[in-house]
Scaffold this active site. Structure first.
Site, PDB file in Angstrom:
ATOM      1  N   SER A   1      56.550 -39.522   3.795  1.00 14.43           N
ATOM      2  CA  SER A   1      56.786 -40.149   2.503  1.00 14.43           C
ATOM      3  C   SER A   1      56.779 -39.106   1.381  1.00 14.43           C
ATOM      4  O   SER A   1      57.599 -38.187   1.391  1.00 14.43           O
ATOM      5  CB  SER A   1      55.754 -41.263   2.271  1.00 14.43           C
ATOM      6  OG  SER A   1      56.124 -42.080   1.201  1.00 14.43           O
TER       7      SER A   1
ATOM      8  N   GLU B   1      63.514 -49.245   7.773  1.00 14.61           N
ATOM      9  CA  GLU B   1      63.162 -48.842   6.405  1.00 14.61           C
ATOM     10  C   GLU B   1      64.086 -49.532   5.405  1.00 14.61           C
ATOM     11  O   GLU B   1      65.295 -49.607   5.597  1.00 14.61           O
ATOM     12  CB  GLU B   1      63.253 -47.321   6.256  1.00 14.61           C
ATOM     13  CG  GLU B   1      62.328 -46.596   7.214  1.00 14.61           C
ATOM     14  CD  GLU B   1      61.678 -45.369   6.604  1.00 14.61           C
ATOM     15  OE1 GLU B   1      61.379 -45.377   5.395  1.00 14.61           O
ATOM     16  OE2 GLU B   1      61.463 -44.414   7.352  1.00 14.61           O
TER      17      GLU B   1
ATOM     18  N   HIS C   1      58.711 -47.970   7.170  1.00  8.95           N
ATOM     19  CA  HIS C   1      58.107 -46.841   6.470  1.00  8.95           C
ATOM     20  C   HIS C   1      56.630 -46.645   6.825  1.00  8.95           C
ATOM     21  O   HIS C   1      56.150 -45.517   6.912  1.00  8.95           O
ATOM     22  CB  HIS C   1      58.252 -47.047   4.960  1.00  8.95           C
ATOM     23  CG  HIS C   1      57.951 -45.833   4.138  1.00  8.95           C
ATOM     24  ND1 HIS C   1      58.856 -44.803   3.971  1.00  8.95           N
ATOM     25  CD2 HIS C   1      56.840 -45.473   3.440  1.00  8.95           C
ATOM     26  CE1 HIS C   1      58.330 -43.868   3.200  1.00  8.95           C
ATOM     27  NE2 HIS C   1      57.109 -44.251   2.864  1.00  8.95           N
TER      28      HIS C   1
END
Length: 277
Positions: free
Chosen positions: A165, A219, A255
Site C-alpha cells: 500500500s 482490488e 487490498h
C-alpha cells in the site's frame, strides 16, 4: 470440614496444568532494537537470522515495512521455505522488519512530499500529514542499516525491500535513492497518490534489478484509477528505464489480503535460486 476443603483446594492448585504459567511467544534467533529519529520518534527494528554460519559474502536480506504486522510472518515463512530448499528453491536469509508505529507516522513516513497536496476526502489517509519519505529513507540508510550490519553478516549486493500500500509507494521512491536495495516487491501500491505521481515521476537508479508488482484481482478503484491498469502503467514506466518487472495478479484477494498472499513470491525474490545468479 473446612480444613478438608482447604486441603482439596490446595491440591487442585498444585495439579493445575502447566499452561497456567504460560510465557509470551518468542522467535528464536531474533532481536529487537529501538532507534530514534532526530525528532525523537522511536522506531522498532526487528532482525531474524538463520541458524549456522553465514555464506562468505554474508546473508541476503529481506527488508519488510510495517514490521509489527509482517515481520514474524515473513521470518517464519522464509525459514520454512528454506528448510525445503531442494523443492522450493529458497535459501536462508536475514529478515528485517521496520515499524513506524502509529498510523499517522506511517502515512507520513511512506509518502513523498508534494507541494500543496492533501489526500482527498474519501481516500485512505485523508486528514493525515504526508511527505516524510526522504527523511525516513535517510534514517534507514544512516541509522538502521549500520545496526543490522553490526549484528549479522549481510550481503550488500542482495538486498530486497518489501512494502504494501503506502509502503509500496515508499519502495518505489526508494528505487531512486542511495539505499541498499536492488530488488523490490511492491504489493498493492497506492498508485493513486498524488494523481499517480509514484508512476509518472519515478526515476530508478542503475542499481535496480528485479521488481515484483503484486495486487489482488478484487482490488477496487481508488480516485478513479483502476488498480490493474495503474500497475500496467507502472510496469511500462519501469520498462522505459530498462527494468523488467513482473506483475502478479493474486486471485481471490483484495487490498487487505494481498500482503499475505504475496509473501512467498517476495521471499523467492529475496532468497530464491534466481537471485543467486
Amino acid at each position: 470440614m473446612v480444613r478438608h476443603l482447604v486441603a482439596l483446594a490446595l491440591l487442585a492448585m498444585a495439579m493445575a496444568p502447566a499452561s497456567a504459567q504460560a510465557q509470551a511467544w518468542q522467535l528464536e534467533r531474533s532481536e529487537v532494537h529501538k532507534i530514534e529519529a532526530e525528532d525523537g520518534h522511536a522506531y522498532s527494528v526487528s532482525i531474524a537470522w538463520p541458524q549456522g554460519d553465514a555464506p562468505e559474502q554474508g546473508w541476503p536480506v529481506l527488508w519488510v515495512l510495517d514490521g509489527a504486522d509482517n515481520f514474524a510472518i515473513a521470518a517464519l515463512t522464509a525459514r520454512r521455505l528454506a528448510r525445503a530448499g531442494e523443492r522450493s528453491g529458497i535459501h536462508h536469509g536475514v529478515v528485517v522488519g521496520i515499524d513506524s508505529g502509529p498510523l499517522t507516522r506511517r502515512i507520513f513516513d511512506y509518502t513523498p512530499r508534494l507541494e500543496g497536496y492533501e489526500i482527498p476526502a474519501g481516500l485512505p489517509g485523508h486528514g493525515h500529514m504526508t511527505g516524510g519519505s526522504q527523511a525516513f529513507l535517510a534514517l534507514v540508510r544512516q541509522s538502521i542499516v549500520p545496526v543490522v550490519a553490526r549484528n549479522v553478516p549481510i550481503d550488500n549486493a542482495r538486498q530486497t525491500l518489501l512494502g504494501h500500500s503506502f509502503g509500496a509507494v515508499l519502495a518505489l521512491e526508494a528505487m531512486e535513492g542511495e539505499g541498499p536495495w536492488s530488488r523490490f516487491a511492491v504489493v498493492s501500491p497506492s498508485l493513486w497518490f498524488g494523481d499517480e505521481v509514484p508512476v509518472t515521476r519515478i526515476r530508478p537508479s542503475g542499481k535496480v534489478g528485479e521488481v515484483l508488482i503484486a495486487l489482488g484481482d478484487g482490488e477496487t478503484s481508488r480516485a478513479g484509477t483502476e488498480a490493474c491498469d495503474a500497475a500496467e502503467r507502472l510496469r511500462d514506466r519501469l520498462a522505459e528505464h530498462g527494468i523488467a518487472s513482473q506483475v502478479s495478479l493474486l486471485s481471490g484477494h483484495d487490498h487487505g489480503t494481498t500482503m499475505l498472499a504475496a509473501m512467498g513470491q517476495a521471499i523467492a525474490l529475496a532468497f530464491g535460486e534466481e537471485g543467486r545468479k
